[in-house]
Design a protein around this motif. Sequence first.
Motif, mmCIF file in Angstrom:
data_model
loop_
_atom_site.group_PDB
_atom_site.id
_atom_site.type_symbol
_atom_site.label_atom_id
_atom_site.label_comp_id
_atom_site.label_asym_id
_atom_site.label_seq_id
_atom_site.Cartn_x
_atom_site.Cartn_y
_atom_site.Cartn_z
ATOM 1 N N GLU A 1 -6.250 8.275 0.991
ATOM 2 C CA GLU A 1 -7.643 7.571 -0.550
ATOM 3 C C GLU A 1 -7.023 5.926 -0.131
ATOM 4 N N ILE A 2 -6.583 5.501 -0.222
ATOM 5 C CA ILE A 2 -5.613 3.209 0.334
ATOM 6 C C ILE A 2 -6.201 3.543 0.536
ATOM 7 N N TYR A 3 -6.120 3.844 1.909
ATOM 8 C CA TYR A 3 -6.303 3.352 3.657
ATOM 9 C C TYR A 3 -8.142 3.769 3.844
ATOM 10 N N ARG A 4 -8.499 4.811 3.586
ATOM 11 C CA ARG A 4 -10.327 4.238 3.252
ATOM 12 C C ARG A 4 -11.189 3.710 2.310
ATOM 13 N N LYS A 5 -10.207 3.229 1.740
ATOM 14 C CA LYS A 5 -10.290 2.181 1.012
ATOM 15 C C LYS A 5 -10.306 0.773 1.060
ATOM 16 N N LYS A 6 -8.992 0.343 1.698
ATOM 17 C CA LYS A 6 -9.032 -0.635 3.166
ATOM 18 C C LYS A 6 -9.931 -0.607 4.075
ATOM 19 N N ASN A 7 -9.859 -0.060 4.355
ATOM 20 C CA ASN A 7 -10.711 -0.369 5.699
ATOM 21 C C ASN A 7 -12.244 0.996 5.644
ATOM 22 N N LYS A 8 -12.884 0.561 4.837
ATOM 23 C CA LYS A 8 -14.137 0.788 5.110
ATOM 24 C C LYS A 8 -14.700 0.662 6.644
ATOM 25 N N ASP B 1 0.776 -1.318 0.455
ATOM 26 C CA ASP B 1 -0.279 -0.141 0.003
ATOM 27 C C ASP B 1 0.735 1.077 0.069
ATOM 28 N N GLU C 1 1.266 6.268 -7.243
ATOM 29 C CA GLU C 1 0.512 6.997 -7.538
ATOM 30 C C GLU C 1 0.463 8.678 -7.320
ATOM 31 N N GLN D 1 -3.168 10.380 -1.077
ATOM 32 C CA GLN D 1 -3.266 9.067 -1.497
ATOM 33 C C GLN D 1 -3.438 8.299 -0.647
#
Length: 177
Positions: free
Chosen positions: A79-86, A40, A47, A76
Motif C-alpha cells: 500500500e505504501i509502495y503504491r501510494k509513493k510510486n503511483k 516508509d 501500521e 501494508q
Amino acid sequence: MEELVKRAKNGDKEAFSTLILQLQDDLYRIAQIRLQNTEDIYDAIQETIVIALKSIKNLKNNQFFKTWITKILINQSNEIYRKKNKHKIVPIESIEISQKSETYNIENIDSIINFEFICNNLKYEDRLIIIMYYMEKFTDKEIGEILKIKEKTVTTKRTRAKEKIKKRFEKGGKNIE
C-alpha cells in the motif's frame, strides 16, 4: 511463542509487545524487500503493529501468528509502495559484487544468497519468496498462503530465482539479462 500469542489475544499488551520485539528484525527485512526508504519501512511496520493489535483476537490458530503478521506487513508495504510510486518508474539498479564472489562455490548457492543482490536484481514476488524461504524459514506452502499462490508455483519461482542468482555469480556479478 504460542503462549505469548494466547496471552496477547486475551488483552495482554506486554505479551503482544514481546511478540513484536521477537519479530522486529524479521519484519524489517520483509518490509525492506518492497520499500527502500527507512521511514516508509518503519511506517509499514507501525501500521502492521496497529492492525495486528486491533485484530489479534481474530487470529484463529496461534501457531500461525508469524505468518499472519507477515501477511499484514506485506499488504501494508504494498500500500505504501503504491501510494509513493503511483506514476513513478524506477529502474532496477545493478550492484557491484566484491572480488570475494570469485571464491564462492557455485554449487552451494543456498549459502551465498546476498540480501542486496536479491533486493536489486529480482522481481518483487521473487524477492519475497527467496527472503521468506531462506531467511525467515517459511515453507513453500506457508509462502503460498501468504502470497495467495499455489505451493508448486512458489517452488517453481524459488527455483528460477535461485538459478538467476547462480547465473549472476557465474558471470562474476555482471548483468545476466
